[in-house]
Design a protein around this motif. Structure first.
Motif, short mmCIF file in Angstrom:
data_model
loop_
_atom_site.label_atom_id
_atom_site.label_comp_id
_atom_site.label_asym_id
_atom_site.label_seq_id
_atom_site.Cartn_x
_atom_site.Cartn_y
_atom_site.Cartn_z
N LYS A 64 0.81 -1.21 0.00
CA LYS A 64 0.00 0.00 0.00
C LYS A 64 0.84 1.27 0.00
O LYS A 64 0.54 2.24 -0.69
N ALA A 65 1.92 1.28 0.78
CA ALA A 65 2.75 2.47 0.88
C ALA A 65 3.35 2.86 -0.47
O ALA A 65 3.61 4.03 -0.74
N LEU A 66 3.56 1.86 -1.33
CA LEU A 66 4.20 2.13 -2.61
C LEU A 66 3.19 2.34 -3.73
O LEU A 66 3.24 3.32 -4.46
N ASN A 67 2.24 1.41 -3.85
CA ASN A 67 1.37 1.49 -5.03
C ASN A 67 -0.08 1.09 -4.78
O ASN A 67 -0.86 0.98 -5.71
N GLY A 68 -0.45 0.86 -3.53
CA GLY A 68 -1.86 0.55 -3.25
C GLY A 68 -2.32 -0.76 -3.85
O GLY A 68 -3.45 -0.90 -4.29
N ASN A 69 -1.47 -1.76 -3.87
CA ASN A 69 -1.79 -3.06 -4.49
C ASN A 69 -2.73 -3.85 -3.57
O ASN A 69 -2.31 -4.40 -2.56
N ASP A 70 -3.99 -3.90 -3.92
CA ASP A 70 -4.97 -4.57 -3.08
C ASP A 70 -4.92 -6.09 -3.15
O ASP A 70 -5.62 -6.76 -2.41
N SER A 71 -4.08 -6.63 -4.00
CA SER A 71 -3.99 -8.09 -4.09
C SER A 71 -3.15 -8.67 -2.95
O SER A 71 -3.19 -9.85 -2.70
N LEU A 72 -2.39 -7.82 -2.27
CA LEU A 72 -1.59 -8.30 -1.15
C LEU A 72 -2.48 -8.55 0.06
O LEU A 72 -3.53 -7.92 0.21
N PRO A 73 -2.09 -9.48 0.96
CA PRO A 73 -2.92 -9.77 2.14
C PRO A 73 -3.20 -8.52 2.95
O PRO A 73 -2.29 -7.84 3.38
N GLN A 74 -4.48 -8.22 3.12
CA GLN A 74 -4.91 -7.04 3.86
C GLN A 74 -4.23 -5.77 3.37
O GLN A 74 -4.02 -4.81 4.11
N ASN A 75 -3.85 -5.76 2.08
CA ASN A 75 -3.17 -4.61 1.52
C ASN A 75 -1.94 -4.24 2.36
O ASN A 75 -1.64 -3.08 2.60
N MET A 76 -1.23 -5.25 2.85
CA MET A 76 -0.15 -5.05 3.81
C MET A 76 1.11 -4.56 3.12
O MET A 76 1.33 -4.80 1.93
N ASN A 77 1.95 -3.88 3.88
CA ASN A 77 3.26 -3.45 3.40
C ASN A 77 4.28 -4.57 3.64
O ASN A 77 4.27 -5.20 4.70
N HIS A 78 5.15 -4.78 2.67
CA HIS A 78 6.21 -5.78 2.78
C HIS A 78 7.53 -5.01 2.68
O HIS A 78 7.83 -4.40 1.65
N VAL A 79 8.31 -5.07 3.75
CA VAL A 79 9.50 -4.23 3.87
C VAL A 79 10.74 -5.10 4.03
O VAL A 79 10.77 -6.01 4.88
N HIS A 80 11.77 -4.80 3.22
CA HIS A 80 13.01 -5.58 3.23
C HIS A 80 14.07 -4.79 3.99
O HIS A 80 14.58 -3.78 3.49
N LEU A 81 14.42 -5.29 5.17
CA LEU A 81 15.34 -4.56 6.04
C LEU A 81 16.81 -4.80 5.71
O LEU A 81 17.70 -4.37 6.45
N ASP A 82 17.06 -5.48 4.59
CA ASP A 82 18.44 -5.67 4.15
C ASP A 82 18.77 -4.81 2.94
O ASP A 82 19.86 -4.89 2.39
N ALA A 83 17.82 -3.94 2.51
CA ALA A 83 18.06 -3.12 1.32
C ALA A 83 17.29 -1.81 1.43
O ALA A 83 16.18 -1.76 1.96
N LEU A 84 17.88 -0.75 0.89
CA LEU A 84 17.23 0.55 0.86
C LEU A 84 16.40 0.68 -0.41
O LEU A 84 16.60 -0.06 -1.38
#
Length: 440
Positions: A220-240
């Motif tokens: 959601k934070a990036l593109n509002g993709n409603d296909s993701l579970p609960q429109n959740m954000n997926h964040v990778h803490l090993d990369a900027l």
């Protein structure tokens, strides 16, 4: 025969020939005496204001004069290195924040409150007065700011509050008549996720990069993709985030601002392996890692990246600017028309925890960089001054004329987080200006 003329005023019928006794040359009182009389009158008037009028009246009368001195001479009474702008109060200063037309500098429509029909504009008549004795925050000066960042790339990286401040800065410069051009912006005119302005007279560029977690993220934070579970954000803490990091080596001043999105919740990964989540109801409670640790990791990655490469940078971390969703209906969420008075409203515990987190990471980065090494790291602490400005949000005026057709509709959201432009967020850039003027 000549036309009729009005008779001369008797006091105007003075002899001006060289034969006039006393050499008055048309003046009752010599010019030096007149000048001294005027100065004396002004001094007496100021003395009267200071001694015999309420504090509110004093502020209203003196603020325009002090602002003129600031703008004309770029004068700071106690010097930019000695003032602490964190604590203070909002004081009445008519016209202080009426410095640009938001339509002319192309701000996001939902922040253009005057164009959208907001009828009250009193929120533009206040300035921030620091609490420290003898300390005054000067009004924004385009000349002073551009001189401080001559030849530099100023980049804002973060969430929508970062964008709010970035657009404010561009408008303050454009509104001051500084020549400019748009280098690039989103192809979709309704999006403001990536843009850059150039101010060629000083070789300055100002950019904004939308990166609500600073780290690489989808959802959601990036593109509002409603296909993701609960429109959740997926964040990778090993990369900027890829986009801003691609330009990192061109940046001289970087303003980082994230706070709201990590609170909303996300699923966190390291090398594609899920390491935990925050605020995700469908995942195990045992995997809950909160919001503070991921924020620390993201800030640390960014600060280390910006301290590398040998480029002398200034990195400024902005603290949380809280919202004012205080009502339970559309029309009562942020209805106040004036700032909170000193002591009337304080930041909540959570908000102060986030402020402490920023200071801790800034201090840790300075320790890692060592004396004179790496980036110069500063904190732009806006939490207290923002908490006290419930009057400066768009509210329903994030929409064009929300009361024009029978009142606000149920589908209309109310924005009590971002600030109107112009508005209180311009003060963030007044403080940023002082940070950048301070010697390393």
């Amino acid at each position: 025969m000549g036309g009729a003329h009005e008779p001369l005023h008797p006091h105007m019928q003075m002899k001006t020939s060289s034969s006039s006794k006393g050499g008055s040359h048309g003046y009752f009182v010599p010019r030096p005496v007149c000048a001294w009389l005027v100065c004396g009158f002004v001094a007496l008037a100021l003395l009267h204001v200071l001694c015999c009028t309420p504090p509110g009246t004093q502020e209203a009368v003196l603020s325009p004069l002090l602002q003129y001195v600031d703008d004309t001479y770029n004068f700071v009474s106690s010097g930019p290195q000695s003032c602490n702008y964190t604590e203070g109060r909002w004081v009445y200063a008519p016209g202080h924040a009426r410095r640009y037309n938001a339509t002319e500098c192309h701000v996001k429509d939902s922040h253009n409150c005057i164009r959208n029909g907001r009828p009250d504009t009193g929120y533009l008549d206040w300035r921030w007065q620091p609490a420290a004795a003898g300390c005054r925050l000067p009004a924004f000066s385009a000349r002073a700011f551009l001189s401080a960042v001559r030849g530099k790339h100023v980049a804002f990286v973060g969430d929508s509050m970062s964008r709010n401040q970035a657009q404010s800065l561009v408008c303050l410069l454009v509104g001051a008549g500084v020549p400019h051009r748009v280098v690039y912006r989103d192809a979709d005119p309704q999006k403001f996720n990536l843009w850059r302005y150039a101010f060629p007279t000083h070789g300055v560029t100002v950019s904004f990069y939308s990166a609500p977690f600073i780290a690489r993220a989808t959802g959601k934070a990036l593109n509002g993709n409603d296909s993701l579970p609960q429109n959740m954000n997926h964040v990778h803490l090993d990369a900027l985030d890829d986009r801003w990091v691609a330009d990192a080596d061109t940046m001289d001043v970087v303003v980082l601002s994230i706070a709201h999105w990590p609170l909303n919740g996300a699923i966190y990964y390291n090398n594609s392996a899920r390491i935990g989540h925050h605020n995700h109801q469908e995942l195990s409670a045992s995997e809950e890692i909160g919001y503070a640790w991921p924020m620390k990791v993201a800030y640390r990655m960014a600060l280390d990246r910006l301290s590398s490469g040998g480029r002398p940078r200034t990195v400024v971390i902005a603290t949380l600017s809280p919202g004012h969703f205080e009502g339970n209906t559309l029309t009562t969420m942020c209805p106040r028309k004036e700032p909170y008075k000193e002591g009337e409203k304080e930041p909540h515990h959570l908000e102060m925890e986030l402020v402490r987190l920023v200071y801790e990471e800034a201090q840790a980065a300075r320790a890692r960089n060592g004396e004179g090494g790496g980036a110069r790291v500063e904190v732009l602490d806006v939490t207290k001054l923002a908490v006290m400005r419930p009057d400066g949000h768009p509210g329903l005026y994030m929409h064009r004329d929300p009361f024009a057709h029978g009142g606000p509709q149920p589908w209309m959201p109310s924005d009590c987080l971002h600030f109107c432009l112009p508005g209180p967020v311009d003060t963030f850039n007044e403080i940023l200006q002082q940070i950048l003027r301070k010697k390393r």
